[in-house]
Design an enzyme around this catalytic site. Structure first.
Site, PDB file in Angstrom:
ATOM      1  N   CYS A 138     -52.540  36.350  -6.798  1.00 27.55           N
ATOM      2  CA  CYS A 138     -52.572  37.140  -8.156  1.00 27.55           C
ATOM      3  C   CYS A 138     -52.293  36.016  -9.153  1.00 27.55           C
ATOM      4  O   CYS A 138     -53.282  35.954 -10.004  1.00 27.55           O
ATOM      5  CB  CYS A 138     -51.554  38.165  -7.961  1.00 27.55           C
ATOM      6  SG  CYS A 138     -49.807  37.613  -7.607  1.00 27.55           S
ATOM      7  N   HIS A 254     -48.377  40.559 -14.720  1.00 31.77           N
ATOM      8  CA  HIS A 254     -47.733  39.328 -14.772  1.00 31.77           C
ATOM      9  C   HIS A 254     -48.185  38.868 -16.165  1.00 31.77           C
ATOM     10  O   HIS A 254     -49.298  38.861 -16.615  1.00 31.77           O
ATOM     11  CB  HIS A 254     -48.292  38.403 -13.620  1.00 31.77           C
ATOM     12  CG  HIS A 254     -48.099  38.626 -12.380  1.00 31.77           C
ATOM     13  ND1 HIS A 254     -46.897  39.541 -11.951  1.00 31.77           N
ATOM     14  CD2 HIS A 254     -48.282  38.140 -11.138  1.00 31.77           C
ATOM     15  CE1 HIS A 254     -47.030  39.641 -10.419  1.00 31.77           C
ATOM     16  NE2 HIS A 254     -47.603  38.700 -10.153  1.00 31.77           N
TER      17      HIS A 254
END
Lengths: 350, 350
Positions: A138, A254
Site C-alpha cells: 500500500c 496513510h
C-alpha cells in the site's frame, strides 16, 4: 497456457474474491460496484470460519464459500486478499484452473515472471503475466503514483527520502477495531487499554512499523518492500529510496513526507512539479498555503485519488536540487482494493 | 550592566515564572522541584484572569500575581513562558529590573545578542547574554540534542532531512484538552467533534503543522524555526536542514525521523553513531530490532532524555554516506521547561 492467458481479455469476467470478509475484501465489493465493473458472476471465498455467512452485492445476497483448491472452476479473475500464506497455498490452484490471479499479498511480488503493477505507472507490465499479477504494498502504491510523474516529467530522481504516517488499516480490520476500542477504554478511564494485536497502547501514541526488522540492516520489512518494489515497478534497479515506516493512530489513510533529490538544478522546480502533478492520473493537488489546507488522512479516506500538497523546493541541497511534498491516500482503496480492480480493468474488452 | 549580569552566578536565585498556569509553567514548577534547584524565592506570574489563584510548590501555597512591568523587583532569574507577545512586552522590564530572562517564546530567538541555548550543545553561549537568553523551539531542541553528537563525533553533517510527528502539547494545554475532548465526542457518537482550536477533526487524523506558511517558499514557521535556529545553536550558518512538520494525535511527546548525509563515506557508520549516542548527554538509546522496540511518544513522556532508535545506515546514497534514526522526546519537558531550567542551572554557583 501462460501466453494465451496473458492475451485474454474479458467482456464480463467471472470474478472470485478470496478473503471476502477482510477490510480489503469489503472494499473490493464496494469498488466493483462503484466503478460499474462488468462482473459476469461473483464468488465470495473466505476461511471455513466465515463460510455460510452472506454478503450483499448489487442487491443480491451471496453466500460465502470456503476457500479451497477447488474454488476456481469457471473463474476468470481471482482477486486474492486473504494474506500471504493463503495466496501461496491457493493461487497456484487458481492459475491451474485457468483464472488470472490478482494478488494483494506480498507472496509473489518479487517473484520473477510475476508483474508488479500500479496502473498509473506500468500498465503494460500486467500483460506479461504467467497467471499471477501482484498488487504492490500500500505505501509503495501511494508513493509511486505521486513520484512517477515527477521522475518522468520533471527530472530523474537521484534519491528519494520518505517518512510514512501509516494507519491501523494496514494491519487489517481487527487492528482498526482495536484502535477504536482503545479510545473507548481510554474514555472509560481503564488503566490498561485493550492491546491484543499491537501489544501496546496505540491511542495517543505512535510506533515504528510492526513488521519484523532485519537484524543486520535495521530496515523493517515494510521499508524494504517500498525500496525493492519501487525498483521493480519503475523497472529501474538503480532507483534509490530511503524510508522510515511509522504507524500513527489513524484509521484508514496513510500519509508520506517525500523528499526527492535531482542531480540537475531544475529551474522553476516547484512550478514544474505542480504541472506534473496536475496532469498525473490518480493525483489531486490539495495545497492552499494561505488557508493551511493540505492533505490529511480524513480528506483522503474513501477517496481513490492520492492527495498531494506542501509542494515546495527543498532549501538544503548543496548541488542539484530537491523537491518536498506530503501525500495522503486511502490505504484500503488505492493502496489495495482500487489498485487491484484497476489491474482487472486492464483485462476488459472495451 | 550587561557584562556584569553575564558574569553573575547565584547561590539560591530568586525565581519568577511568567506564564505559571500554562502547560510549560506547570512543568517548570515540577522540574525545579525534581532537580532540587536551589530556589531562593518563587514568584508566580500570569494574566489578570489567573491572578489570585494558588499553586503549590514544595509544600507551600503560592498566590499567582498579575504579570506587569513591576513584577520583577528582587528577581534574579525570570523564566518566561507566556507566549511571544507577553515576552516582547515584559521581558525588557524584567531585564531593566536586573533579572536574567530565560525566554521560552520565539520572540528573541533570532535577535542578535540573544544567545539561543541547548545546554548539551552550546552552554558557553549562555554567558554572552545581554539580559535575555532564548530557549529554542521544542522540535529544534530534540533534534539538536541528537544530531550534535553525530555532527561533532562521527562526521560533519552535510545535509539533514527531518520529518516530525508532533504532539498537541506544542499548541498548549487547551489544545491537549481539545484532543482529549474529541476522543470523548467520538466515543459518544457525536457527528462533529469539538474543534474550537484546530478547526478540524484531530483524532484519527493528522495535519501539516498549524503554523502560518510562507506563501513564497511554502515552508511553515515551525519548519523555518528548525532550519534557522539550528544554524544559530550550532554556530554554523551553513548547516543545512530540510524539514516537514506534522501534527499527529499524540498528547505530549514529539517524534522525528532524521536522515543525516555526510560527504565522506564513513566506515562503520552505524557503530560509530551508536557509540556517539551512548556517550551523549541527554540521549538514551532505545533500539531493540528483535523485539521491535524503538522510541515512542508514550515512552518519552515525562522523561527528560531524548530517546533515539532505528539507528541504521541509509542504503540510498550514491556518494558519501547517510545515517537514519528516529527520536522521541517530551515536548513540554526537554522541549521547553527542562531546557529552560538547565539554562538556569548554568548560572548556579557550585
Amino acid at each position: 497456457m501462460a501466453v494465451a492467458a496473458a492475451a485474454k481479455k474479458f467482456r464480463a469476467p467471472r470474478i472470485a474474491i478470496a478473503g471476502a470478509t477482510g477490510a480489503v475484501g469489503h472494499d473490493l465489493l464496494r469498488i466493483l460496484t462503484e466503478r460499474g465493473f462488468p462482473v459476469g458472476s461473483l464468488k465470495l471465498l473466505a476461511s471455513a470460519r466465515s463460510a455460510g455467512k452472506t454478503l450483499d452485492f448489487r442487491g443480491e445476497t451471496l453466500t460465502i464459500e470456503e476457500l479451497t483448491e477447488d474454488s476456481f472452476k469457471d473463474v476468470d479473475i481471482a482477486l486474492f486478499s486473504a494474506g500471504g500464506a493463503q495466496s501461496k497455498r491457493f493461487a497456484p490452484a487458481a492459475v491451474d484452473a485457468g483464472a488470472l490471479v490478482i494478488d494483494n499479498s506480498s507472496a509473489f511480488r518479487m517473484t520473477d515472471g510475476v508483474p508488479l503493477v500500479v496502473p498509473e505507472v506500468n500498465p503494460d507490465a500486467a500483460f506479461e503475466h504467467k497467471g499471477i499479477i501482484a498488487n504492490p504494498n500500500c505505501s509503495t502504491i501511494l508513493m509511486n503514483v505521486a513520484v512517477w510523474p515527477i521522475h518522468t516529467k520533471v527530472s530523474p530522481v537521484s534519491r528519494c527520502v520518505v517518512s510514512t504516517y501509516q494507519a491501523a488499516s494496514g494491519a487489517g480490520a481487527a487492528a482498526m477495531a482495536e484502535l477504536e476500542q482503545q479510545a473507548r477504554d481510554w474514555v472509560d478511564g481503564k488503566e490498561k487499554v485493550t492491546q491484543d494485536i499491537f501489544g501496546r497502547q496505540y491511542i495517543w501514541n505512535l510506533f515504528s512499523h510492526n513488521a519484523p526488522v532485519d537484524l543486520e540492516t535495521g530496515y523493517n520489512e515494510e521499508e524494504t518492500k517500498m525500496v525493492v518494489e519501487t525498483k521493480k515497478i519503475f523497472n529501474d534497479p538503480d532507483f534509490r529510496t530511503a524510508v522510515t515506516c511509522v504507524r500513527v493512530p489513524v484509521l484508514r489513510a496513510h500519509c508520506e513526507a517525500v523528499n526527492l533529490a535531482f542531480d540537475e538544478d531544475v529551474p522553476d522546480l516547484e512550478a514544474k512539479a505542480r504541472a506534473a502533478f496536475a496532469d498525473a492520473p490518480g493525483v489531486r493537488i490539495v495545497d492552499d498555503r494561505e488557508a493551511n489546507a493540505f492533505p490529511e488522512p480524513l480528506l483522503a479516506s474513501n477517496q481513490d485519488d492520492i492527495l498531494v500538497g506542501r509542494i515546495r523546493k527543498d532549501p538544503s541541497v548543496r548541488s542539484g536540487s530537491a523537491l518536498e511534498f506530503f501525500l495522503a491516500g486511502d490505504q484500503v482503496r488505492k493502496g489495495a482494493a482500487t489498485n487491484a480492480v484497476q489491474i482487472a480493468e486492464l483485462f476488459l474488452e472495451r
